[in-house]
Motif scaffolding. Structure first.
Motif, PDB file in Angstrom:
ATOM      1  N   VAL A   1       0.834  -1.206   0.000  1.00  0.00           N
ATOM      2  CA  VAL A   1       0.000   0.000   0.000  1.00  0.00           C
ATOM      3  C   VAL A   1       0.868   1.255   0.000  1.00  0.00           C
ATOM      4  O   VAL A   1       0.551   2.250  -0.650  1.00  0.00           O
ATOM      5  N   GLY A   2       1.990   1.202   0.743  1.00  0.00           N
ATOM      6  CA  GLY A   2       2.843   2.369   0.866  1.00  0.00           C
ATOM      7  C   GLY A   2       3.418   2.873  -0.435  1.00  0.00           C
ATOM      8  O   GLY A   2       3.849   4.016  -0.515  1.00  0.00           O
ATOM      9  N   SER A   3       3.403   2.042  -1.452  1.00  0.00           N
ATOM     10  CA  SER A   3       3.945   2.453  -2.746  1.00  0.00           C
ATOM     11  C   SER A   3       3.081   3.483  -3.453  1.00  0.00           C
ATOM     12  O   SER A   3       3.556   4.149  -4.379  1.00  0.00           O
ATOM     13  N   PHE A   4       1.805   3.616  -3.023  1.00  0.00           N
ATOM     14  CA  PHE A   4       0.855   4.438  -3.791  1.00  0.00           C
ATOM     15  C   PHE A   4       0.140   5.480  -2.937  1.00  0.00           C
ATOM     16  O   PHE A   4      -0.780   6.135  -3.423  1.00  0.00           O
ATOM     17  N   LEU A   5       0.530   5.659  -1.687  1.00  0.00           N
ATOM     18  CA  LEU A   5      -0.125   6.618  -0.804  1.00  0.00           C
ATOM     19  C   LEU A   5      -0.076   8.031  -1.376  1.00  0.00           C
ATOM     20  O   LEU A   5       0.840   8.393  -2.108  1.00  0.00           O
ATOM     21  N   GLY A   6      -1.070   8.837  -1.019  1.00  0.00           N
ATOM     22  CA  GLY A   6      -1.046  10.244  -1.378  1.00  0.00           C
ATOM     23  C   GLY A   6      -1.359  10.550  -2.816  1.00  0.00           C
ATOM     24  O   GLY A   6      -1.007  11.624  -3.312  1.00  0.00           O
ATOM     25  N   ASN A   7      -2.022   9.630  -3.519  1.00  0.00           N
ATOM     26  CA  ASN A   7      -2.505   9.861  -4.882  1.00  0.00           C
ATOM     27  C   ASN A   7      -4.009   9.623  -4.867  1.00  0.00           C
ATOM     28  O   ASN A   7      -4.472   8.500  -5.065  1.00  0.00           O
ATOM     29  N   SER A   8      -4.773  10.674  -4.630  1.00  0.00           N
ATOM     30  CA  SER A   8      -6.197  10.525  -4.340  1.00  0.00           C
ATOM     31  C   SER A   8      -7.020  10.015  -5.516  1.00  0.00           C
ATOM     32  O   SER A   8      -8.124   9.520  -5.319  1.00  0.00           O
ATOM     33  N   GLU A   9      -6.490  10.097  -6.724  1.00  0.00           N
ATOM     34  CA  GLU A   9      -7.276   9.693  -7.892  1.00  0.00           C
ATOM     35  C   GLU A   9      -6.863   8.340  -8.454  1.00  0.00           C
ATOM     36  O   GLU A   9      -7.286   7.969  -9.536  1.00  0.00           O
ATOM     37  N   LEU A  10      -6.033   7.610  -7.724  1.00  0.00           N
ATOM     38  CA  LEU A  10      -5.700   6.259  -8.156  1.00  0.00           C
ATOM     39  C   LEU A  10      -6.822   5.298  -7.770  1.00  0.00           C
ATOM     40  O   LEU A  10      -7.490   5.468  -6.753  1.00  0.00           O
ATOM     41  N   CYS A  11      -6.998   4.285  -8.585  1.00  0.00           N
ATOM     42  CA  CYS A  11      -7.995   3.260  -8.293  1.00  0.00           C
ATOM     43  C   CYS A  11      -7.396   1.904  -8.656  1.00  0.00           C
ATOM     44  O   CYS A  11      -6.341   1.823  -9.266  1.00  0.00           O
TER      45      CYS A  11
END
Length: 642
Positions: A407-417
């Motif tokens: 999960v930590g690889s993608f934190l802080g990108n609110s528009e990722l799905c």
């Protein structure tokens, strides 16, 4: 063989004793040194303990003594100086303590002195490495290794008087204080100078430039200040340059790019400023580059792709901006790549999928936008990837190494799905479909048609206003406008304006030039919002905003815009050099990138000209239509050439 060394004093003719790497324990028998013909004693890599017997001075023919990697302790006896034929003395990786005896300088034939990883000190009566002064008597000395001893002293100026045959000087992690004497430059044949992880202060001495044979320079992990002297560039044989972890400042000398022999360049964790010299990207044989944790600014050039054999690049913790150049995809030897904690923008290049040996990729804490390229799924050796805290959007790929990412690889990108394992919302099929459709239906092909439609609609709206006024009053001054368009039937007018609520533009007390009703916020011209003035120039303003929205995917009412920053000013400030930082990333990609950038730049410049504040200075619809057609033609020719 294991156990202790047995008495061998009866072997009077023995000249070579080799018992290394045998698991021997216990003390070294003092009687060994009574064998007068012994020239070589090799007892290294055992578990011998205790001190060196003082009888070592009896070994008058001893030339080489290997006692390294044992459990020996105590002091180095002064009597060792009586073994006057010694050329090699290797005592490293033991627990010897006490001061290094100055009597070692009496070993006139000494070539190799290796004492690292012990607990040796210097005499308490002096503050410098005075035993080095005694070594000036050793005219054949080639190697000195003192590393990992708590010497807690300074380098004497007499270091410059050491043998001209000296090629290696190792003294890292010795708590050495003070400055590096300029006299070090006298060591003209030195190939390795290792002084890292000490407490050295002052500057990098300019005299280092005299050491033309130097191949390895380690000064990292000290407290050095000032800039890198240009004299370092005289070291044309230099392969490893480590200056990291100091307080060095200023720009990097551009002449470092002239040292073609450089293989490793570590300048990280300093206070360097300015831009990274363009000359560094010409070091085609560079293997490792670390410039992290400084204050470098500027853009990364396409020339970074020249580093064809580089395996490590770390540029994290700087102030780099602009886009990631696609040429990085050509660095197929790259294993570790980090540009985290910068101000980079734009998309992640699809060419990253060509980095076939990549293991670690860190792009976190930037302003990157667009989607995560699916091409990265092809990287079979990828172990770690971090794209957290950017502005990425779209689906997180799940193939290849993505299955092992956290999960930590993608934190802080609110528009990722994507998949539940990444703790992001599931992707909506409709949004994905719309995204694909948008990337296929290029606005450049439809804008001329939109412009033509706007031209027709603008004339129809003018006719509609005239028709409305005629129904209220029969002013003859309205008739010319009607006669101009008399060939347009009333049915055609109703068909063209079907579903269009003209009351959103025209009030009940409409006149040719003014209305009290406001148009859509963000799209209306300034003169309409403030004074209610309606004109075809106002229509051009709205069309300019439409073009901006089409090619940036930003609405004029987005949260990022306020009284201080509008959509048009945001775009105007970015042109012409940063067009890809504001363009919709779905319209870019790797193919024909240069042609796309030029096309979008030209369109946005037209849009800016349509939205200038003074109506009389805006482009009219005929000029806009001609400009868009020319842009389309030029774009098609560019595509045909590729």
């Amino acid at each position: 063989m294991t156990g202790s060394i047995q008495e061998i004093v009866n072997l009077h003719n023995l000249n070579f004793l080799n018992l290394k790497n045998n698991g021997l324990s216990g003390p070294i028998p003092s009687t060994i040194f009574n064998i007068s013909k012994l020239e070589i004693i090799a007892l290294d890599r055992n578990r011998l303990s205790g001190p060196i017997p003082s009888t070592i001075g009896l070994a008058v023919n001893l030339k080489k003594l290997y006692l390294w990697e044992n459990e020996l302790n105590g002091i180095i006896p002064d009597s060792i100086s009586n073994a006057s034929q010694l050329t090699t003395l290797e005592l490293e990786l033991n627990s010897f303590s006490g001061p290094i005896p100055t009597t070692i300088g009496n070993l006139r034939n000494l070539q190799d002195l290796t004492l690292f990883s012990n607990q040796l000190t210097v005499e308490s009566s002096t503050q410098d490495l005075n035993f080095l002064s005694s070594l000036t008597n050793c005219k054949s000395l080639r190697r000195i290794s003192l590393s990992n001893n708590p010497l807690s002293s300074t380098l004497p100026v007499s270091i410059g008087n050491l043998s001209t045959t000296l090629t290696e000087f190792w003294a890292h992690d010795c708590k050495i204080k003070g400055s590096i004497p300029q006299e070090v430059g006298n060591l003209r044949n030195l190939t390795t100078l290792s002084l890292e992880d000490n407490e050295l202060t002052g500057s990098v001495p300019t005299a280092i430039g005299k050491m033309r044979m130097l191949q390895v320079l380690h000064l990292d992990g000290n407290k050095l200040q000032g800039s890198i002297p240009n004299e370092v560039c005289h070291l044309r044989n230099l392969g490893d340059l480590y200056l990291s972890g100091n307080n060095l400042s200023g720009p990097i000398p551009a002449c470092l790019g002239d040292i073609n022999s450089l293989r490793i360049l570590y300048l990280n964790s300093n206070n360097f400023t300015s831009r990274i010299p363009a000359s560094l990207w010409s070091l085609k044989d560079l293997l490792r580059l670390n410039l992290s944790t400084n204050s470098f600014s500027g853009h990364l050039p396409q020339d970074i792709g020249n580093l064809k054999v580089v395996s490590e690049i770390d540029l994290s913790g700087n102030e780099l901006s602009g886009e990631i150049p696609s040429s990085i995809g050509g660095l197929q030897s790259l294993i570790n790549f980090s540009i985290a904690q910068n101000q980079l923008q734009g998309p992640i290049p699809e060419s990253f999928g060509n980095l076939v040996n990549l293991e670690i990729l860190d792009l976190s804490s930037n302003n990157l936008s667009g989607s995560i390229p699916k091409s990265i799924e092809k990287l079979r050796y990828l172990k770690g990837m971090n794209v957290s805290f950017n502005r990425l959007k779209g689906e997180i790929p799940t193939g290849g190494s993505f299955a092992n990412l956290s999960v930590g690889s993608f934190l802080g990108n609110s528009e990722l799905c994507g998949a539940p394992q990444f703790q992001v919302p599931p992707c909506k099929a409709s949004s994905l479909k719309g995204s694909k459709r948008r990337s296929v239906l290029k606005p450049i092909y439809i804008l001329p048609a939109i412009a033509s439609t706007i031209l027709v609609l603008a004339l129809i709206f003018l006719l509609f206003r005239c028709q409305k006024r005629k129904s209220k009053r029969s002013d003859k001054e309205d008739m010319p406008a009607l006669s101009t368009w008399r060939r347009i039937s009333y049915q055609e007018l109703e068909h063209a304006t079907n579903g269009f609520d003209e009351s959103s533009l025209l009030g009940e007390e409409d006149s040719t030039t003014q209305t009290n009703t406001l148009a859509t916020i963000g799209y209306m011209a300034p003169e309409y919002g403030s004074e209610g003035i309606v004109s075809t120039r106002g229509d051009m303003y709205s069309f300019g905003i439409l073009m901006m929205e089409t090619f940036t995917r930003k609405k004029p009412t987005d949260n990022m815009f306020d009284e201080r920053l509008s959509l048009q000013y945001w775009i105007k400030d970015a042109l012409p050099h940063s067009v890809t930082e504001i363009a919709d990333t779905n319209l870019l990609g790797e193919e024909n990138l240069s042609a796309k950038k030029e096309c979008i730049l030209s369109i946005l410049q037209v849009a800016v000209d349509c939205t200038v504040e003074m109506p009389e200075n805006r482009l009219d619809i005929a000029n806009v239509l001609g400009a868009l057609k020319n842009i389309k033609t030029k774009f098609e020719k560019s595509l045909a050439r590729t």
